[in-house]
Design a protein around this motif. Structure first.
Motif, PDB file in Angstrom:
ATOM      1  N   SER A   1       0.521   2.433   9.211  1.00  0.00           N
ATOM      2  CA  SER A   1      -0.634   2.213  10.093  1.00  0.00           C
ATOM      3  C   SER A   1      -0.994   0.735  10.174  1.00  0.00           C
ATOM      4  O   SER A   1      -1.250   0.203  11.264  1.00  0.00           O
ATOM      5  N   ASP A   2      -0.980   0.050   9.007  1.00  0.00           N
ATOM      6  CA  ASP A   2      -1.358  -1.369   8.990  1.00  0.00           C
ATOM      7  C   ASP A   2      -0.338  -2.234   9.709  1.00  0.00           C
ATOM      8  O   ASP A   2      -0.697  -3.223  10.362  1.00  0.00           O
TER       9      ASP A   2
ATOM     10  N   GLY B   1       0.822  -1.201   0.000  1.00  0.00           N
ATOM     11  CA  GLY B   1       0.000   0.000   0.000  1.00  0.00           C
ATOM     12  C   GLY B   1       0.853   1.247   0.000  1.00  0.00           C
ATOM     13  O   GLY B   1       2.083   1.177  -0.106  1.00  0.00           O
ATOM     14  N   ASP B   2       0.190   2.441   0.075  1.00  0.00           N
ATOM     15  CA  ASP B   2       0.982   3.673   0.134  1.00  0.00           C
ATOM     16  C   ASP B   2       1.641   3.770   1.506  1.00  0.00           C
ATOM     17  O   ASP B   2       1.262   3.091   2.456  1.00  0.00           O
ATOM     18  N   SER B   3       2.633   4.627   1.590  1.00  0.00           N
ATOM     19  CA  SER B   3       3.508   4.645   2.768  1.00  0.00           C
ATOM     20  C   SER B   3       2.766   4.889   4.066  1.00  0.00           C
ATOM     21  O   SER B   3       3.041   4.251   5.090  1.00  0.00           O
TER      22      SER B   3
ATOM     23  N   GLU C   1       7.753  -4.221   5.750  1.00  0.00           N
ATOM     24  CA  GLU C   1       7.443  -3.219   4.737  1.00  0.00           C
ATOM     25  C   GLU C   1       7.665  -3.829   3.357  1.00  0.00           C
ATOM     26  O   GLU C   1       8.457  -4.767   3.205  1.00  0.00           O
ATOM     27  N   PRO C   2       7.029  -3.303   2.322  1.00  0.00           N
ATOM     28  CA  PRO C   2       7.330  -3.764   0.957  1.00  0.00           C
ATOM     29  C   PRO C   2       8.665  -3.210   0.494  1.00  0.00           C
ATOM     30  O   PRO C   2       9.170  -2.228   1.057  1.00  0.00           O
ATOM     31  N   TYR C   3       9.230  -3.839  -0.513  1.00  0.00           N
ATOM     32  CA  TYR C   3      10.484  -3.346  -1.082  1.00  0.00           C
ATOM     33  C   TYR C   3      10.444  -3.646  -2.575  1.00  0.00           C
ATOM     34  O   TYR C   3      10.523  -4.801  -2.986  1.00  0.00           O
ATOM     35  N   ASP C   4      10.308  -2.614  -3.372  1.00  0.00           N
ATOM     36  CA  ASP C   4      10.155  -2.802  -4.811  1.00  0.00           C
ATOM     37  C   ASP C   4      11.069  -1.858  -5.576  1.00  0.00           C
ATOM     38  O   ASP C   4      11.586  -0.888  -5.031  1.00  0.00           O
TER      39      ASP C   4
END
Length: 340
Positions: A252-253, A245-247, A316-319
């Motif tokens: 928050s999630d 999702g967005d930062s 966290e995502p990492y793309d």
């Protein structure tokens, strides 16, 4: 018993290299560092030795192996005459973190390639690795020197933790330079196909060979053409979730998931790339933001969470492109493709 050999990564001691090479010649198994991760080496032309690699790792037999070579004479021994594009890649990127899939010769046992008519070849950029292959006088299979499915080893101590007592020799040559595995490119297709992103960016490869196609669908139910295409890889013991999702929503999630995990009685770890999360009761590990730093730390952090006894890892995502593509691939596979 497994013998531990500490070898200088800058100036490998010839007597120690010979000792390890003699084990290879006798059909034994030797773990050694490359510039990417540690590999578990055995004579690539000796099926019995290769079976020891599969057994030590607990590796499925339908998962092909990469063959590591020292020079082009060995390339010609195991592979058919290469096309010009293959030669161009070799001249530009070898030794280095690039694995090239080409048509094999019959001298390569089927156990190496899972019965495929292709073989994955690499020339590692590491003095210990090159010295060992040269002294052994044979090409070496060398999948990551860990228990199958676990985070890859970037230090000798990681190999000792996973494989001590299961293999003959572990060479401790310090920390590996890159920290994630090689990029795998299939040069038997037109255009070439990226099978596994890794330590060399696909953008750099395209500067040499033109357009490279990316695989975009799951390949769990088809024969693997390369290591890393099937099964859960690089995984910690804990369940791992990547929050997308967005930062602002991600932050928050992650906090909500962490608080829920704690409430459920779980020991929770948070893997951060962009900012450090402060959630009371959680173990937070910050991998950094620069892709070179993240690549060098990722597997260390996953192993550290194991030592901490974490039940749930929230990441966290990492793309991105370049080296980031390889890091994102390892992260997704560590989570079993699972995303939140």
């Amino acid at each position: 018993m497994t013998k531990i050999l500490k070898i200088n990564s800058i100036s490998p001691e010839p007597s120690k290299i010979k000792e390890a090479a003699d084990v290879i010649k006798r059909g034994g198994t030797v773990a050694f560092p490359t510039e990417t991760v540690y590999g578990l080496g055995a004579d690539a032309l000796n099926p019995e030795a290769i079976r020891k690699v599969f057994k030590a790792k607990g590796r499925p037999s339908d998962n092909p192996l990469i063959v590591h070579i020292f020079d082009m004479d060995t390339f010609q021994l195991v592979a058919r005459r290469p096309a010009k594009a293959v030669i161009d890649l070799i001249n530009r990127f070898w030794p280095g973190p690039l694995t090239i899939i080409v048509k094999k010769k019959k001298v390569v046992p089927d156990i190496v390639t899972s019965g495929l008519d292709t073989v994955a070849l690499r020339m590692p950029d590491n003095k210990i690795a090159l010295s060992l292959i040269k002294k052994a006088g044979v090409p070496l299979v060398a999948p990551s020197a860990n228990l199958s499915g676990r985070p890859s080893p970037t230090r000798g101590r990681d190999v000792i933790a996973d494989l001590s007592g299961k293999i003959d020799v572990i060479i401790d040559g310090g920390k590996t330079r890159i920290g994630i595995e090689s990029t795998v490119i299939d040069m038997t297709t037109s255009p070439p196909t990226l099978l596994r992103p890794g330590g060399l960016s696909v953008e750099d490869i395209e500067k040499v060979v033109g357009h490279v196609q990316r695989l975009s669908t799951s390949h769990e139910n088809m024969p693997a053409r390369s290591p890393g295409m099937k099964y859960r890889h690089y995984a910690p013991k804990a369940r791992m979730v990547i929050v997308e999702g967005d930062s602002d929503a991600v932050q928050s999630d992650i906090i909500k998931l962490a608080e829920k995990g704690l409430k459920d009685g779980q020991k929770v770890g948070i893997l951060a790339f962009h900012k450090e999360f402060r959630v009371e009761g959680c173990i937070t590990k910050y991998a950094g933001s620069r892709c070179e730093t993240v690549a060098g730390r990722l597997f260390d952090i996953l192993r550290a969470f194991d030592k901490d006894g974490v039940d749930l890892i929230i990441s966290e995502p990492y793309d991105g492109e370049g080296l980031k593509l390889g890091i994102a691939d390892r992260l997704r596979r560590a989570a079993g493709q699972g995303k939140q």
